[in-house]
Design a protein around this motif. Structure first.
Motif, PDB file in Angstrom:
ATOM      1  N   SER A 211       0.844  -1.198   0.000  1.00 28.96           N
ATOM      2  CA  SER A 211       0.000   0.000   0.000  1.00 28.96           C
ATOM      3  C   SER A 211       0.876   1.243   0.000  1.00 28.96           C
ATOM      4  O   SER A 211       1.694   1.425   0.907  1.00 28.96           O
ATOM      5  N   PRO A 212       0.703   2.132  -1.011  1.00 33.96           N
ATOM      6  CA  PRO A 212       1.504   3.360  -1.060  1.00 33.96           C
ATOM      7  C   PRO A 212       0.858   4.540  -0.335  1.00 33.96           C
ATOM      8  O   PRO A 212       1.443   5.614  -0.252  1.00 33.96           O
ATOM      9  N   GLY A 213      -0.407   4.381   0.146  1.00 36.80           N
ATOM     10  CA  GLY A 213      -1.065   5.488   0.823  1.00 36.80           C
ATOM     11  C   GLY A 213      -2.572   5.444   0.681  1.00 36.80           C
ATOM     12  O   GLY A 213      -3.168   4.363   0.513  1.00 36.80           O
ATOM     13  N   TYR A 214      -3.206   6.621   0.708  1.00 38.21           N
ATOM     14  CA  TYR A 214      -4.670   6.725   0.666  1.00 38.21           C
ATOM     15  C   TYR A 214      -5.119   7.662  -0.451  1.00 38.21           C
ATOM     16  O   TYR A 214      -4.408   8.599  -0.807  1.00 38.21           O
ATOM     17  N   VAL A 215      -6.316   7.401  -0.962  1.00 38.16           N
ATOM     18  CA  VAL A 215      -6.995   8.318  -1.868  1.00 38.16           C
ATOM     19  C   VAL A 215      -8.131   8.966  -1.083  1.00 38.16           C
ATOM     20  O   VAL A 215      -8.928   8.266  -0.448  1.00 38.16           O
ATOM     21  N   VAL A 216      -8.183  10.290  -1.113  1.00 38.55           N
ATOM     22  CA  VAL A 216      -9.187  11.033  -0.361  1.00 38.55           C
ATOM     23  C   VAL A 216     -10.065  11.798  -1.349  1.00 38.55           C
ATOM     24  O   VAL A 216      -9.553  12.449  -2.260  1.00 38.55           O
ATOM     25  N   PHE A 217     -11.391  11.703  -1.176  1.00 36.19           N
ATOM     26  CA  PHE A 217     -12.311  12.427  -2.055  1.00 36.19           C
ATOM     27  C   PHE A 217     -13.531  12.857  -1.265  1.00 36.19           C
ATOM     28  O   PHE A 217     -13.805  12.357  -0.160  1.00 36.19           O
ATOM     29  N   THR A 218     -14.264  13.815  -1.823  1.00 37.36           N
ATOM     30  CA  THR A 218     -15.469  14.338  -1.177  1.00 37.36           C
ATOM     31  C   THR A 218     -16.689  13.988  -2.015  1.00 37.36           C
ATOM     32  O   THR A 218     -16.692  14.158  -3.236  1.00 37.36           O
ATOM     33  N   PHE A 219     -17.720  13.478  -1.346  1.00 40.70           N
ATOM     34  CA  PHE A 219     -18.982  13.162  -2.017  1.00 40.70           C
ATOM     35  C   PHE A 219     -20.135  13.612  -1.129  1.00 40.70           C
ATOM     36  O   PHE A 219     -20.172  13.267   0.059  1.00 40.70           O
ATOM     37  N   ASP A 220     -21.058  14.385  -1.703  1.00 40.82           N
ATOM     38  CA  ASP A 220     -22.199  14.932  -0.958  1.00 40.82           C
ATOM     39  C   ASP A 220     -21.752  15.648   0.312  1.00 40.82           C
ATOM     40  O   ASP A 220     -22.372  15.524   1.381  1.00 40.82           O
ATOM     41  N   GLY A 221     -20.644  16.387   0.183  1.00 45.98           N
ATOM     42  CA  GLY A 221     -20.174  17.200   1.300  1.00 45.98           C
ATOM     43  C   GLY A 221     -19.404  16.442   2.359  1.00 45.98           C
ATOM     44  O   GLY A 221     -18.935  17.048   3.324  1.00 45.98           O
ATOM     45  N   GLN A 222     -19.241  15.129   2.207  1.00 45.88           N
ATOM     46  CA  GLN A 222     -18.517  14.333   3.186  1.00 45.88           C
ATOM     47  C   GLN A 222     -17.205  13.822   2.599  1.00 45.88           C
ATOM     48  O   GLN A 222     -17.142  13.405   1.445  1.00 45.88           O
ATOM     49  N   GLU A 223     -16.153  13.871   3.400  1.00 44.51           N
ATOM     50  CA  GLU A 223     -14.850  13.389   2.949  1.00 44.51           C
ATOM     51  C   GLU A 223     -14.713  11.895   3.246  1.00 44.51           C
ATOM     52  O   GLU A 223     -15.128  11.415   4.312  1.00 44.51           O
ATOM     53  N   HIS A 224     -14.143  11.171   2.285  1.00 43.15           N
ATOM     54  CA  HIS A 224     -13.971   9.719   2.428  1.00 43.15           C
ATOM     55  C   HIS A 224     -12.535   9.357   2.056  1.00 43.15           C
ATOM     56  O   HIS A 224     -11.930   9.971   1.177  1.00 43.15           O
ATOM     57  N   ARG A 225     -12.010   8.320   2.723  1.00 42.12           N
ATOM     58  CA  ARG A 225     -10.641   7.869   2.502  1.00 42.12           C
ATOM     59  C   ARG A 225     -10.656   6.395   2.083  1.00 42.12           C
ATOM     60  O   ARG A 225     -11.322   5.573   2.716  1.00 42.12           O
ATOM     61  N   LEU A 226      -9.918   6.092   1.032  1.00 44.81           N
ATOM     62  CA  LEU A 226      -9.801   4.716   0.561  1.00 44.81           C
ATOM     63  C   LEU A 226      -8.340   4.283   0.607  1.00 44.81           C
ATOM     64  O   LEU A 226      -7.462   4.990   0.100  1.00 44.81           O
TER      65      LEU A 226
END
Length: 314
Positions: A211-226
């Motif tokens: 694992s090289p790290g995380y992808v962070v994105f926002t959907f419907d005003g909420q931040e999510h981390r994968l």
């Protein structure tokens, strides 16, 4: 009359020269770049064609794990590695697993009088290279092919059939309608140091994946981390994710998505290109499952739906 003839001659010469130039002139610059819709359509077509290959996931018909020592392989149901009935003799040969605690090797020995080949050449005895150690050594018998796979500290044999019923019955895949809503910009948070993380798989054991790290994105005003994985080494990020469509419209074991390599810390998640893991087609695949942090609390109505004829539940 002379002037008229001269004018006509000059006119014909000009027409001929223009026509010659038109024929010899190079074509204008390259055609316009494909649209996003065309790119996704091409991606879907490529996936369809790959699944139709005689050694694709639709041909996977067997998987067995090896024990230390001699393991039988054949259509006898008591074999350590069971081959499809009617496709191979009761005893095709043996697979010997030997290890010294650090290294393990598998050696195949064919039964006398049984035709087994590797790259077209007859095989009596051959040491096999497993998939995690390089290009796997593929053995063939009729429409069957088989090779060693390494998962963590386990070694097994994967069996494929180029005439598998699943392949013959395959007519295509089902997708949600294309929607730009699911083409989402994100950022890549690189780990201080890439590390191997134990990811659970469909067979019930953990498999270490970098694992090289995380992808962070926002959907419907909420931040999510994968949690992002690296299984290619080419800079792309591999996401194994779950969402609220799993077990309903989509496969219960989650879906896969690749992103391009991050650029200046930015990355794009196009969920329209999310797709089923191989386990949706066959019970013999070793698919990673979404880690806890990659189970999203909303529906992603984009990408590939569950395979026709397959229960959405894993």
């Amino acid at each position: 009359m002379t002037r008229t003839l001269l004018a006509l001659t000059l006119l014909l010469a000009l027409v001929f020269t223009a026509g010659t130039r038109a024929q010899s002139a190079p074509a204008e610059g390259p055609g316009k770049a494909p649209t996003w819709e065309e790119e996704v359509a091409a991606w879907k077509q490529n996936r369809f064609e790959r699944l139709q290959q005689p050694d694709g996931w639709l041909t996977l018909v067997g998987l067995g794990w090896l024990k230390e020592g001699t393991n039988s392989i054949g259509s006898d149901p008591q074999s350590a590695i069971v081959l499809p009935a009617g496709k191979a003799p009761a005893r095709l040969g043996t697979l010997r697993l030997s290890s010294n605690g650090k290294e393990a090797k598998v050696t195949f020995r064919s039964e006398t009088g049984v035709a087994v080949t590797h790259q077209g050449a007859p095989v009596a005895t051959l040491e096999l290279v497993a998939d995690a150690d390089g290009e796997p050594t593929v053995l063939e018998h009729g429409s069957l092919s088989f090779y060693a796979i390494r998962r963590g500290d386990r070694l097994g044999m994967r069996v494929k059939d180029s005439e598998a019923a699943t392949l013959k019955a395959f007519h295509g895949l089902d997708y949600y309608p294309l929607d730009r809503k699911w083409k989402i910009a994100g950022r890549f948070e690189a780990a201080t140091e890439p590390r191997e993380i134990a990811i659970p798989n469909a067979l019930g054991f953990d498999e270490p994946i970098l694992s090289p790290g995380y992808v962070v994105f926002t959907f419907d005003g909420q931040e999510h981390r994968l949690l992002a994985l690296d299984d290619t080494g080419d800079g792309r990020l591999f996401l194994v994710f779950g969402d609220k469509t799993n077990g309903k419209e989509t496969y219960g074991g989650g879906r896969f998505l690749y992103t391009d390599a991050p650029q200046a810390g930015q990355v794009e998640l196009d969920f329209n290109r999310s797709y089923n893991p191989p386990c949706v087609f066959t019970p013999y695949a070793t698919c990673p499952l979404p880690p806890r942090e990659n189970r999203l609390p909303f529906r992603i109505e984009a990408g590939e739906k569950s395979f026709a004829g397959h229960d959405a539940k894993p």
